[in-house]
Structures are given as C-alpha cells and as structure tokens.
Design an enzyme around this catalytic site. Structure first.
Site, PDB file in Angstrom:
ATOM      1  N   LYS A 242     -14.447  13.942  -3.926  1.00 26.94           N
ATOM      2  CA  LYS A 242     -13.426  13.551  -2.933  1.00 26.94           C
ATOM      3  C   LYS A 242     -12.064  13.369  -3.611  1.00 26.94           C
ATOM      4  O   LYS A 242     -11.061  13.895  -3.149  1.00 26.94           O
ATOM      5  CB  LYS A 242     -13.822  12.231  -2.247  1.00 26.94           C
ATOM      6  N   ASN A 243     -12.059  12.649  -4.728  1.00 31.56           N
ATOM      7  CA  ASN A 243     -10.782  12.318  -5.359  1.00 31.56           C
ATOM      8  C   ASN A 243     -10.146  13.495  -6.090  1.00 31.56           C
ATOM      9  O   ASN A 243      -9.028  13.393  -6.582  1.00 31.56           O
ATOM     10  CB  ASN A 243     -10.949  11.128  -6.306  1.00 31.56           C
TER      11      ASN A 243
ATOM     12  N   ARG B  89      -4.780   6.490   2.604  1.00 32.02           N
ATOM     13  CA  ARG B  89      -3.653   6.272   1.692  1.00 32.02           C
ATOM     14  C   ARG B  89      -3.320   7.497   0.862  1.00 32.02           C
ATOM     15  O   ARG B  89      -2.181   7.720   0.480  1.00 32.02           O
ATOM     16  CB  ARG B  89      -3.980   5.139   0.723  1.00 32.02           C
TER      17      ARG B  89
ATOM     18  N   CYS C  43      -4.004  -2.416   1.580  1.00 33.59           N
ATOM     19  CA  CYS C  43      -5.312  -2.079   2.150  1.00 33.59           C
ATOM     20  C   CYS C  43      -6.288  -3.175   1.752  1.00 33.59           C
ATOM     21  O   CYS C  43      -5.908  -4.145   1.100  1.00 33.59           O
ATOM     22  CB  CYS C  43      -5.787  -0.718   1.679  1.00 33.59           C
TER      23      CYS C  43
ATOM     24  N   ARG D 169      -1.390  -2.330  -3.464  1.00 33.49           N
ATOM     25  CA  ARG D 169      -1.275  -0.911  -3.810  1.00 33.49           C
ATOM     26  C   ARG D 169       0.103  -0.284  -3.533  1.00 33.49           C
ATOM     27  O   ARG D 169       0.244   0.578  -2.670  1.00 33.49           O
ATOM     28  CB  ARG D 169      -2.382  -0.117  -3.105  1.00 33.49           C
TER      29      ARG D 169
ATOM     30  N   ASP E 251     -14.244   2.199  -9.184  1.00 33.72           N
ATOM     31  CA  ASP E 251     -14.990   2.729  -8.035  1.00 33.72           C
ATOM     32  C   ASP E 251     -16.514   2.596  -8.204  1.00 33.72           C
ATOM     33  O   ASP E 251     -17.262   2.939  -7.284  1.00 33.72           O
ATOM     34  CB  ASP E 251     -14.621   4.202  -7.791  1.00 33.72           C
TER      35      ASP E 251
ATOM     36  N   ILE F 204      -8.283  -3.626 -12.090  1.00 30.65           N
ATOM     37  CA  ILE F 204      -7.410  -2.600 -11.482  1.00 30.65           C
ATOM     38  C   ILE F 204      -6.836  -3.070 -10.142  1.00 30.65           C
ATOM     39  O   ILE F 204      -5.653  -2.931  -9.888  1.00 30.65           O
ATOM     40  CB  ILE F 204      -8.180  -1.268 -11.258  1.00 30.65           C
TER      41      ILE F 204
ATOM     42  N   ARG G 118     -16.086   8.104   4.853  1.00 32.98           N
ATOM     43  CA  ARG G 118     -14.860   8.592   4.217  1.00 32.98           C
ATOM     44  C   ARG G 118     -15.167   9.209   2.862  1.00 32.98           C
ATOM     45  O   ARG G 118     -14.405  10.054   2.381  1.00 32.98           O
ATOM     46  CB  ARG G 118     -13.876   7.433   3.997  1.00 32.98           C
TER      47      ARG G 118
HETATM   48  C1  UD1 Z   1      -7.161   6.255  -7.187  1.00 28.56           C
HETATM   49  C2  UD1 Z   1      -8.442   6.644  -6.485  1.00 28.56           C
HETATM   50  C3  UD1 Z   1      -9.274   5.403  -6.186  1.00 28.56           C
HETATM   51  C4  UD1 Z   1      -9.486   4.583  -7.452  1.00 28.56           C
HETATM   52  C5  UD1 Z   1      -8.157   4.309  -8.167  1.00 28.56           C
HETATM   53  C6  UD1 Z   1      -8.332   3.658  -9.526  1.00 28.56           C
HETATM   54  C7  UD1 Z   1      -7.866   8.660  -5.286  1.00 28.56           C
HETATM   55  C8  UD1 Z   1      -7.592   9.315  -3.981  1.00 28.56           C
HETATM   56  N1  UD1 Z   1      -8.116   7.334  -5.262  1.00 28.56           N
HETATM   57  O1  UD1 Z   1      -6.418   5.436  -6.275  1.00 28.56           O
HETATM   58  O2  UD1 Z   1     -10.533   5.839  -5.660  1.00 28.56           O
HETATM   59  O3  UD1 Z   1     -10.075   3.354  -7.120  1.00 28.56           O
HETATM   60  O4  UD1 Z   1      -7.449   5.550  -8.376  1.00 28.56           O
HETATM   61  O5  UD1 Z   1      -9.163   4.416 -10.321  1.00 28.56           O
HETATM   62  O6  UD1 Z   1      -7.893   9.306  -6.321  1.00 28.56           O
HETATM   63  N2  UD1 Z   1       0.119   0.898  -8.921  1.00 28.56           N
HETATM   64  C9  UD1 Z   1       1.399   0.399  -8.938  1.00 28.56           C
HETATM   65  N3  UD1 Z   1       2.439   1.219  -8.587  1.00 28.56           N
HETATM   66  C10 UD1 Z   1       2.253   2.520  -8.203  1.00 28.56           C
HETATM   67  C11 UD1 Z   1       0.934   3.017  -8.194  1.00 28.56           C
HETATM   68  C12 UD1 Z   1      -0.116   2.185  -8.555  1.00 28.56           C
HETATM   69  O7  UD1 Z   1       1.618  -0.773  -9.278  1.00 28.56           O
HETATM   70  O8  UD1 Z   1       3.219   3.203  -7.888  1.00 28.56           O
HETATM   71  C13 UD1 Z   1      -1.021   0.014  -9.301  1.00 28.56           C
HETATM   72  C14 UD1 Z   1      -2.021  -0.216  -8.150  1.00 28.56           C
HETATM   73  O9  UD1 Z   1      -1.600  -1.259  -7.306  1.00 28.56           O
HETATM   74  C15 UD1 Z   1      -3.283  -0.540  -8.906  1.00 28.56           C
HETATM   75  C16 UD1 Z   1      -3.168   0.334 -10.174  1.00 28.56           C
HETATM   76  O10 UD1 Z   1      -1.806   0.693 -10.264  1.00 28.56           O
HETATM   77  O11 UD1 Z   1      -3.321  -1.883  -9.277  1.00 28.56           O
HETATM   78  C17 UD1 Z   1      -4.008   1.584 -10.146  1.00 28.56           C
HETATM   79  O12 UD1 Z   1      -3.837   2.245  -8.922  1.00 28.56           O
HETATM   80  P1  UD1 Z   1      -3.879   3.832  -8.789  1.00 28.56           P
HETATM   81  O13 UD1 Z   1      -4.467   4.443 -10.008  1.00 28.56           O
HETATM   82  O14 UD1 Z   1      -2.537   4.319  -8.341  1.00 28.56           O
HETATM   83  O15 UD1 Z   1      -4.898   4.017  -7.584  1.00 28.56           O
HETATM   84  P2  UD1 Z   1      -4.874   5.180  -6.553  1.00 28.56           P
HETATM   85  O16 UD1 Z   1      -4.282   6.388  -7.215  1.00 28.56           O
HETATM   86  O17 UD1 Z   1      -4.275   4.722  -5.275  1.00 28.56           O
END
Ligand code: UD1
Length: 424
Positions: free
Chosen positions: A22-23, A93, A117, A122, A307, A329, A399
């Site tokens: 999925k990811n 998202r 969420c 996030r 995850d 995380i 999902r």
């Molecule tokens: C992706 C995965 C999700 C997984 C997560 C962490 C997808 C579609 N989803 O989510 O399944 O749980 O990685 O492995 O691939 N952050 C910031 N600023 C930003 C972006 C992120 O502060 O601009 C923080 C987030 O709040 C969080 C951390 O960084 O605490 C990691 O988040 P991130 O790796 O971005 O998660 P996703 O990419 O949303």
C-alpha cells in the site's frame, strides 16, 4: 459499518499470498502524474486507499484504466484540474503525495491540508519547506495549500529536520523534473522510497542513493512511459507472521521479501519463533509454544517500524513475561491499548511507553478499531481470545489489508464479516 466476528482459539496453519505494498502503491500512483506518456503499474493491492487515489487522479482528468488483475495504466496528459479537494484528502492523508508531482509537472497544485488524525498531529511543513527551497510559491489559505511555479522547479540542497517518509517521496518526485541537481539529506530509507526511486528511474529519471539517508536527484526535462511492479507489502507480511506467532501456528507468507523485514524477524525470533526464509517467502513456526515478551522501540527504517507496533503489542499481551513498548514516531499511537485492555490485557501507559504484563489468556469482548494498524492488532488479539470478539469500524482495516478475512480463513481462522445494515 461492517464488523468482523472472530472466534479465537485456532492455531493458524498454511500459506498466504502477500499483496503489493500500500505504502508503495500510493506514492507511485501519485508519481504517475510526472509521466509524459503512460505508466503501467502492476501488483497494486485492491484497497480503499488505492481506490481513493484512483478517484483523486480521475477527478483531475487523468486517464486511469484498471484491468481485472489490478494492473493500472495511467496517462496524465489530459489533466484539467490540479486540485486535491478536502473531501478526498480527509479520508486519506497520503493524498498530499500529489503536491510535488503536480507542481513539478504542471506548475500548479491546490491541495487540501490533511490536518491531524487519530495517531497524531502529523504536520506537512517539511514538504512545503522543501518545495519552497526548490522555487515554488506556497500560499496556505482556507485550509488549502496553493503551490505554483513559473517554468521548472530548480534543484536545491535540502536537509530534512525530521525523517519523513511521504515528505521524502514528495520532494524526490518534485526534484525528478526540476532544473539541476537536488540533494536530500536525512532522507527516509524505507523500502517504499527505493521502490519509488526505481519507478522514477524506469521513466528515465535519475535518482541515486535511495535506501541511504542521502538522495541525489538529477532533474530531467521529461519522464517517459514505463512499466513497473510494486514491491510486496512488508507490513501485511509482518501482520500475518505475528498472527501465526500469537496462535502458536505455522504460517508461510509467499510473494514477499525477507530483506525488508529484518527487525520484525529478529523480534519474532526473540519471541521464540523459528523463522525460515527463501528469496520470496518467509515461514514462521511457533507450534506448541507460548511467545516470550519482547521489548520494542519504534524508529525510522531500518529500525523497528511504527506500523508493526500495535501488532507486537497484541503479541506481548499473552506472552510470557513483561515488555516495554516505546513509540517514538507518532505522539498518540496507543489507541489500541484501551481496546486490548477490554479483552483482559494488562497494559500500563506512561508517556510514550507502554508496559505490557503478559497474561495467560485474553477473553472476547466487543472492540472498536481506531486506525489501520490498531485494527490489525485487535484482529490478532481476537484470534487467541476465548469466545467471539466483534471488531467494529473495520473500514480502517479495509484501507490497508486486502481480503483480510479470506486470507485468515484460508489459514484456518474463524472470522466472518458482518455487513452493515442499509442506512446504519
Ligand atoms: C508514512 C506511512 C505510515 C507510517 C509512517 C512512519 C505512507 C502512506 N504512510 O506516513 O504508514 O506510519 O510513514 O513510518 O507511506 N513530520 C513532521 N513534518 C512533516 C512531515 C512529518 O513533523 O512535514 C513528522 C510526523 O508528525 C511524524 C514523523 O515526522 O511524527 C514521521 O512522519 P512521516 O514519516 O511523514 O509519516 P507519513 O509519511 O505521513
């Protein structure tokens, strides 16, 4: 809303075919916006999130042809509207992943802010900061991000403050069509990043260093038609392995890749499982044994994946001994704790650490899924709980898990979907 009814107590046994990731599918489908031609993508799982991404592309005027094996042929050349509306972004998202490709290829993107969420706030500040450094004009108003650029984005040296998976993906896709070289430091190293880089390179792009913390991307003027097969879903794989472990079963996952699951397999061995692997399969043997408690600390890849945290929490609830699970995380990713407690689990949370005291057995209770992986943990717990567990709100699980009840049934689980009554 559909529910799952699960009677616990059967040791799982047999083989299960793992679906495409999925990811990986979501960024790659967003990445098809970059192609000046057609992108053919196979091994896409049939999941709600994938349907949402297809709907999003369709609304923009992108031509998407899906065949009955979920092979997608995507042609974005007829794009009419570069908007990702709130109605779709709020349900998924990962819609934010169209931001980078849209602005890089079409010079404009209007994308709803995803907001918080169930598992945390996030933010997407790093996505925006990176695009700005590449020359995009970013304006956030009325809940929407409006990004524009005259001509092409330009290469930039980016240092990400936090390791972000979709942030790295968005910026990598934008940089692939930028003018000049982009360096992304402190990049995410997940296998899905490598898959996306391979997809971009198959279109004639030039991304180096994927899988390390530094990506070097030489922007090209145009990306051309390509074919790509999505990697296996490592989280689905891990979920079925934990389901095998918790039921003291013997489960073989086919069409997967053990190299993507290092930390998960190490933790399962620590829990007492015998693990065997081949090039594209993993077998777990936990017959006649009770799992031992294992400590977990989530980290960006190659650390232990957030995850998989909820599934290991379920395993630890009935394990021998006491474990600590630390979530680093996401700030609010313990929503499953109170539901597991309703089934008799002994869990105490302090800050971002949960202390789990293994109990002899769980008992069935009505429980409610709160997010995707939390739902998986409740299903796993129900597989060993005494009695019939009713898991409500399983749209979360749809999902991210393809045919979960059919796959578990084929392994001998007693699990049935109870469809919602019309209007309920
Ligand atoms: C992706 C995965 C999700 C997984 C997560 C962490 C997808 C579609 N989803 O989510 O399944 O749980 O990685 O492995 O691939 N952050 C910031 N600023 C930003 C972006 C992120 O502060 O601009 C923080 C987030 O709040 C969080 C951390 O960084 O605490 C990691 O988040 P991130 O790796 O971005 O998660 P996703 O990419 O949303």
């Amino acid at each position: 809303m559909d529910k799952l009814l699960i009677s616990g107590g059967n040791a799982l046994s047999g083989e299960v075919r793992i679906s495409g990731s999925k990811n990986s599918s979501l960024p790659i489908l967003a990445g098809t916006l970059l192609v000046d031609g057609k992108a053919k993508v196979s091994n896409i799982p049939h999941l709600h999130d994938v349907t949402t991404m297809i709907e999003l592309l369709g609304q923009m005027g992108v031509d998407v042809v899906v065949d009955d094996h979920m092979v997608l042929e995507v042609d974005p050349r007829g794009l009419k509207d570069c908007t990702a509306p709130y109605e779709l972004v709020k349900t998924m998202r990962a819609s934010i992943l169209v931001l980078g490709p849209l602005v890089a290829r079409f010079g404009e993107a209007i994308v709803s802010l995803p907001g918080g969420c169930a598992i945390g706030s996030r933010p997407v500040d790093l996505h925006l900061k990176g695009l700005e450094a590449m020359g995009a004009n970013i304006n956030v108003a009325n809940g929407y991000i409006h990004a524009t650029v005259k001509g092409r984005l330009k290469g930039a040296h980016l240092m990400l403050d936090t390791v972000t998976v979709t942030g790295t993906e968005n910026l990598m896709m934008a940089a692939s069509l930028a003018n000049g070289r982009t360096i992304i430091e402190n990049a995410a190293r997940e296998p899905e990043i490598v898959d996306l880089a391979n997809f971009i390179n198959a279109m004639g792009g030039n991304v180096q260093g994927a899988g390390s913390d530094t990506l070097v991307i030489e922007g090209v003027e145009r990306l051309q038609s390509c074919e790509h097969t999505v990697i296996a879903d490592r989280i689905e794989t891990g979920t079925f392995l934990v389901a095998g472990a918790i039921t003291s079963g013997l489960v073989k996952c086919r069409n997967t890749d053990p190299r993507m699951l290092d930390t998960t397999l190490i933790k399962l061995e620590e829990a007492g499982a015998n693990i065997s692997t081949g090039a594209d399969w993993i077998e777990i043997d936990m017959r006649n044994r009770r799992p031992r408690a294992v400590n977990i600390r989530t980290m960006p890849h190659p650390g232990f994946p957030t995850d998989m945290q909820a599934q290991f929490m379920a395993l630890n609830t009935i394990a021998e001994g006491t474990s600590t699970i630390t979530e680093t995380i996401f700030e609010n990713r313990f929503m499953h704790v109170s539901e597991l407690a309703r089934m008799g689990a002994d869990i105490h949370v302090e800050g971002n650490t949960a202390v789990v005291r293994g109990v002899e057995s769980l008992t069935a209770a009505p429980v409610m899924a709160t997010d995707l992986r939390a739902s998986a943990s409740l299903v796993i717990a129900a597989l060993v709980a005494k009695g019939e567990t009713l898991v409500d709100r399983i749209y979360h699980i749809d999902r991210g898990y393809e045919c979960i009840e059919e796959k578990l049934q084929s392994l001998g689980a007693k699990i049935h979907r109870i469809p919602s009554k019309r209007g309920s």
